[in-house]
Scaffold this active site. Structure first.
Site, PDB file in Angstrom:
ATOM      1  CB  CYS A  65      -1.219  -0.378   1.449  1.00  0.00           C
ATOM      2  SG  CYS A  65      -2.154   1.059   0.703  1.00  0.00           S
ATOM      3  CG  HIS A 113      -3.813  -4.185   1.978  1.00  0.00           C
ATOM      4  ND1 HIS A 113      -3.591  -3.295   2.834  1.00  0.00           N
ATOM      5  CD2 HIS A 113      -4.857  -2.777   1.295  1.00  0.00           C
ATOM      6  CE1 HIS A 113      -2.976  -1.489   3.298  1.00  0.00           C
ATOM      7  NE2 HIS A 113      -4.108  -1.813   2.344  1.00  0.00           N
ATOM      8  CD  GLU A 152      -1.646  -6.356   4.919  1.00  0.00           C
ATOM      9  OE1 GLU A 152      -2.577  -5.014   5.464  1.00  0.00           O
ATOM     10  OE2 GLU A 152      -1.248  -6.521   3.648  1.00  0.00           O
ATOM     11  CG  ASP A 185     -24.817  -6.262  16.426  1.00  0.00           C
ATOM     12  OD1 ASP A 185     -24.397  -5.964  16.085  1.00  0.00           O
ATOM     13  OD2 ASP A 185     -26.328  -5.886  17.281  1.00  0.00           O
ATOM     14  CG  ASP A 221     -28.756   1.797  14.474  1.00  0.00           C
ATOM     15  OD1 ASP A 221     -29.662   1.800  14.414  1.00  0.00           O
ATOM     16  OD2 ASP A 221     -28.970   1.628  16.312  1.00  0.00           O
TER      17      ASP A 221
END
Length: 532
Positions: free
Chosen positions: A140, A251, A253, A300, A472
């Site tokens: 990157c 990337h 990884e 969550d 939300d």
């Protein structure tokens, strides 16, 4: 050999039979060893390698240039998964003595170059890279800093020079033609045949997340291009190689098994001396790649009554078991509500989704508004453990805001809180309630930025691609547009099957904070635009 040996063993006496069997085994051992060696390095069989415990006395040691910004934990784990030891570069003198350097640049270009300069790494790096003979893998920003300069700079600040190893300037994607940043899994068009891709199939996608790119300019830097990629018709250099210098915009990884195989291929090529054997190949000028659809898993996470972190799911924000789950007023607490719904442990459940093909995993700590992330060691440990075996992007949200310790009175700003998450293994942080407050201030000021919001401070250091806004909202139903008194609210017309409880066909989406328990007088569209 098998056939004649079998006949001789049958007709031989007992003593001669034992002698013949032993002789046959001695003859077969070298043959089996040669066959195993050939199979291990076959390009047609891509390995799913795991952590190894090899005798590393003579093993290549990787020097990791971790300049202190962003998540490099997954890079460390990818190197370890390939079976190599790591030595951290902590002083300029170590650069010249390194066997191979991996530079996983994360964040903004200016921030990266500023840190390299302040630590005295710039000139030693230029010397190391000068004749292209020393092994180097940039990831990157570790690739972008190889170019002469970049357009990336905060408002009002001048651009900074790069390491100037590769001719050309890093520029920004045109926001009028495409969505910026370029995020997701995209393909590669090969311009060189290189051993770094020895374990990677050409049709395998890799993970990108960037707003700036290096254009391939014929006669200037096209001889450096190892692969290119196209995004909305814009071609850019997605990896480079010249001699022993390799770097990639994607990337590895965070590219799953494909990325791990890329890292393994590079380090093996360094070790066995085949890294510089790359050859140019003909590529169609009309070749194109495109983003593929991805699956993002959102978990969550909150503490249960025993203090353990569990994955849960709310029913209208209520995460405790109720009548729908078989809990009645006559059981447990007698209130008709049981314990926190437990869908599994965060790390093991995330690992399962990764193995099943998830392209990104998001952890949302839905209890962190009650305490600061500084004390939230279990969530940090979840990230640390998850990054050991999950090699796709990890996002974490909940509690990304300024925080004052009630006991010591010490204040931690949002950047420090985010840094803890990044260092623990997060690739992106998700800002919820704090983004609503920032948007309210932005609208009230007439569109003036302060430079002090969590959105601004974190993106300044880690790049805008590392900041996710989580909104939300809930519907506020309207009978007619005139019922909406705030002109900033965007009123939406609903389909018949989406109508409100009284048949309302209009609504606006009101933002909520504190886990949905508090509503604010600002709509989701306004927050999204202000945040951007």
């Amino acid at each position: 050999l098998f056939f004649f040996s079998f006949i001789i063993i049958i007709i031989a006496s007992k003593k001669k039979r034992i002698l013949l069997i032993n002789t046959l085994l001695l003859l077969l051992l070298p043959i089996l060893s040669i066959h195993k060696s050939k199979s291990t390095h076959s390009h047609s069989s891509l390995p799913n390698f795991k952590m190894t415990n090899n005798d590393n006395n003579n093993k290549l040691k990787v020097s990791l240039l971790d300049y202190g910004a962003g998540n490099v934990r997954s890079v460390r784990n990818a190197i370890k998964a390939a079976g190599y030891d790591i030595e951290d570069i902590t002083s300029p003198s170590q650069i010249q003595d390194a066997q191979v350097i991996i530079f996983p640049g994360v964040g903004s270009y200016r921030s990266a170059m500023s840190v390299l300069q302040s630590k005295g790494y710039v000139e030693p790096l230029r010397a190391y890279l000068k004749d292209h003979s020393r092994p180097y893998l940039g990831i990157c920003l570790g690739m972008q800093t190889l170019f002469q300069s970049s357009e990336e700079a905060p408002d009002g600040e001048e651009t900074m020079d790069g390491l100037s190893v590769i001719p050309g300037k890093v520029v920004k994607f045109d926001e009028s033609k495409m969505t910026v940043p370029h995020i997701g899994w995209n393909g590669r068009i090969h311009h060189q045949d290189s051993s770094v891709f020895q374990y990677v199939n050409e049709n395998e996608e890799v993970y990108f997340v960037h707003s700036y790119y290096a254009p391939m300019v014929v006669g200037e830097n096209d001889d450096w291009a190892l692969t290119t990629t196209t995004y909305c018709g814009q071609r850019f250099i997605s990896s480079i190689q010249k001699g022993s210098i390799v770097a990639c915009q994607f990337h590895p990884e965070k590219s799953g098994q494909t990325g791990l195989n890329f890292v393994k291929g590079f380090l093996e090529a360094v070790e066995n001396g085949t890294l510089t054997n790359s050859k140019p190949i003909q590529t169609s000028p009309d070749a194109q790649t495109k983003l593929v659809k991805r699956i993002v898993v959102a978990l969550d996470v909150r503490q249960n009554d025993h203090g353990d972190l569990v994955v849960t799911k709310g029913d209208q924000y209520d995460v405790r078991e109720n009548e729908k789950d078989g809990v009645t007023a006559g059981t447990g607490t007698g209130t008709g509500r049981g314990g926190v719904r437990n869908l599994g442990k965060p790390v093991s459940l995330a690992a399962r989704y990764y193995q099943e093909g998830a392209d990104e995993i998001a952890f949302l700590n839905i209890t962190s508004f009650r305490q600061g992330v500084i004390e939230d060691m279990p969530m940090l440990q979840v990230l640390e453990e998850a990054s050991k075996s999950i090699f796709v992007p990890l996002t974490v949200g909940g509690g990304i805001r300024s925080y004052t310790d009630p006991e010591s009175g010490k204040t931690w700003d949002a950047l420090e809180v985010a840094s803890r998450y990044f260092r623990a293994g997060a690739d992106k942080i998700s800002i919820g309630s704090d983004s609503v407050a920032a948007a309210e201030d932005y609208v009230a000021s007439g569109g003036n930025k302060t430079g002090k919001t969590s959105i601004e401070t974190i993106s300044h250091v880690y790049g805008a691609q590392a900041v996710v806004i989580s909104i939300d909202p809930k519907r506020v139903y309207l009978t007619k547009k005139e019922d909406c008194v705030n002109p900033n609210h965007v009123v939406v017309e609903l389909e018949e099957d989406q109508a409100g409880p009284n048949g309302e066909r209009l609504c606006w989406y009101q933002c909520t904070v504190k886990g949905g328990r508090e509503a604010r007088d600002i709509c989701a569209v306004t927050v999204a635009k202000a945040s951007e």
